[in-house]
Design a protein around this motif. Sequence first.
Motif, PDB file in Angstrom:
ATOM      1  N   LYS A  61     -17.046  24.263 -18.863  1.00 21.06           N
ATOM      2  CA  LYS A  61     -17.944  24.475 -17.727  1.00 21.06           C
ATOM      3  C   LYS A  61     -17.750  23.347 -16.721  1.00 21.06           C
ATOM      4  O   LYS A  61     -17.529  22.200 -17.108  1.00 21.06           O
ATOM      5  CB  LYS A  61     -19.403  24.485 -18.190  1.00 21.06           C
ATOM      6  CG  LYS A  61     -19.776  25.640 -19.074  1.00 21.06           C
ATOM      7  CD  LYS A  61     -21.244  25.549 -19.466  1.00 21.06           C
ATOM      8  CE  LYS A  61     -21.596  26.643 -20.448  1.00 21.06           C
ATOM      9  NZ  LYS A  61     -22.963  26.487 -20.946  1.00 21.06           N
ATOM     10  N   LYS A 112     -19.768  21.369 -13.875  1.00 22.69           N
ATOM     11  CA  LYS A 112     -21.104  21.135 -13.337  1.00 22.69           C
ATOM     12  C   LYS A 112     -21.167  19.741 -12.728  1.00 22.69           C
ATOM     13  O   LYS A 112     -20.813  18.755 -13.389  1.00 22.69           O
ATOM     14  CB  LYS A 112     -22.171  21.187 -14.438  1.00 22.69           C
ATOM     15  CG  LYS A 112     -22.457  22.524 -15.024  1.00 22.69           C
ATOM     16  CD  LYS A 112     -23.635  22.385 -15.982  1.00 22.69           C
ATOM     17  CE  LYS A 112     -23.666  23.495 -16.982  1.00 22.69           C
ATOM     18  NZ  LYS A 112     -24.664  23.268 -18.010  1.00 22.69           N
ATOM     19  N   LYS A 113     -21.632  19.660 -11.499  1.00 19.97           N
ATOM     20  CA  LYS A 113     -21.905  18.384 -10.832  1.00 19.97           C
ATOM     21  C   LYS A 113     -20.774  17.377 -10.997  1.00 19.97           C
ATOM     22  O   LYS A 113     -20.987  16.246 -11.433  1.00 19.97           O
ATOM     23  CB  LYS A 113     -23.221  17.788 -11.337  1.00 19.97           C
ATOM     24  CG  LYS A 113     -24.413  18.653 -11.036  1.00 19.97           C
ATOM     25  CD  LYS A 113     -25.694  18.005 -11.497  1.00 19.97           C
ATOM     26  CE  LYS A 113     -26.867  18.916 -11.224  1.00 19.97           C
ATOM     27  NZ  LYS A 113     -28.114  18.361 -11.707  1.00 19.97           N
ATOM     28  N   GLU A 114     -19.565  17.804 -10.687  1.00 19.42           N
ATOM     29  CA  GLU A 114     -18.368  16.970 -10.717  1.00 19.42           C
ATOM     30  C   GLU A 114     -18.006  16.444 -12.107  1.00 19.42           C
ATOM     31  O   GLU A 114     -17.326  15.429 -12.249  1.00 19.42           O
ATOM     32  CB  GLU A 114     -18.489  15.819  -9.721  1.00 19.42           C
ATOM     33  CG  GLU A 114     -18.611  16.321  -8.288  1.00 19.42           C
ATOM     34  CD  GLU A 114     -18.679  15.213  -7.274  1.00 19.42           C
ATOM     35  OE1 GLU A 114     -18.712  14.028  -7.645  1.00 19.42           O
ATOM     36  OE2 GLU A 114     -18.694  15.548  -6.077  1.00 19.42           O
ATOM     37  N   VAL A 115     -18.453  17.158 -13.164  1.00 19.37           N
ATOM     38  CA  VAL A 115     -18.103  16.813 -14.542  1.00 19.37           C
ATOM     39  C   VAL A 115     -17.625  18.081 -15.239  1.00 19.37           C
ATOM     40  O   VAL A 115     -18.237  19.143 -15.106  1.00 19.37           O
ATOM     41  CB  VAL A 115     -19.303  16.203 -15.306  1.00 19.37           C
ATOM     42  CG1 VAL A 115     -18.946  15.943 -16.762  1.00 19.37           C
ATOM     43  CG2 VAL A 115     -19.763  14.912 -14.644  1.00 19.37           C
ATOM     44  N   SER A 142     -13.859  14.265 -15.247  1.00 19.71           N
ATOM     45  CA  SER A 142     -14.486  14.361 -13.927  1.00 19.71           C
ATOM     46  C   SER A 142     -13.618  15.279 -13.083  1.00 19.71           C
ATOM     47  O   SER A 142     -12.441  15.481 -13.377  1.00 19.71           O
ATOM     48  CB  SER A 142     -14.546  12.993 -13.253  1.00 19.71           C
ATOM     49  OG  SER A 142     -15.261  12.080 -14.036  1.00 19.71           O
ATOM     50  N   ASN A 179     -15.190   9.583 -15.479  1.00 24.56           N
ATOM     51  CA  ASN A 179     -15.714   8.422 -14.743  1.00 24.56           C
ATOM     52  C   ASN A 179     -14.636   7.500 -14.192  1.00 24.56           C
ATOM     53  O   ASN A 179     -14.849   6.294 -14.061  1.00 24.56           O
ATOM     54  CB  ASN A 179     -16.696   7.624 -15.615  1.00 24.56           C
ATOM     55  CG  ASN A 179     -17.886   8.455 -16.023  1.00 24.56           C
ATOM     56  OD1 ASN A 179     -18.383   9.269 -15.251  1.00 24.56           O
ATOM     57  ND2 ASN A 179     -18.345   8.272 -17.247  1.00 24.56           N
TER      58      ASN A 179
END
Length: 139
Positions: free
Chosen positions: A23, A25-28, A38, A54
Motif C-alpha cells: 500500500k 500512503k502518505k509518502e510511505v 519512502s 526515511n
Amino acid sequence: MKYLCYIAVLLLATTTLCAQEVKLKKEVVFVSDAPTFSFAKKAMGNELHVYKLNTKEELVKMVVDNNNTESKVDDGKKIVFDKQKITIASKNFRSREYEFLISLLLEEKVIDLKGDINLDNLKRFKEKYDDNNVNQTMR
C-alpha cells in the motif's frame, strides 16, 4: 477425492501466504502493514520514485511512458534502476498500479524489504519482462 481437496486447500494457503500486500500512503510504502520504503510522486503522478525508508537514496523509479503520442495503445511503463543502469520497458505494465509493480519486484526478489537490490535477479527480471529484449520472439 479427499486428497484432491487437501491439495487444493494447501496450494491456496501457500499462494496467499507468499503474496505481500503493498500500500502507498502518505509518502510511505507499506508492505504487509509495515513501513518499508519512502516514495514521492512526480510529474503529475506519472513518475513514482521509491527510496529506502526515511532517506533520499533512490532504489527505483517507475515512469508512465506515453511514447510522445496521444494514443494509449502504445503506452507502457518503465522501471528504471539508475545506480545499476538498467531500464525495463513493458507495455504489459501499462494498466498496472504502482503497488502491483512494487509487489512484483519483491516477489521476484529484485528488491528485499531492507532496500537491497539483487543484481542477478534484476537481470533475470529484465529478461523476463522487458519489451526491448532482442532475444524475445518477434510476432
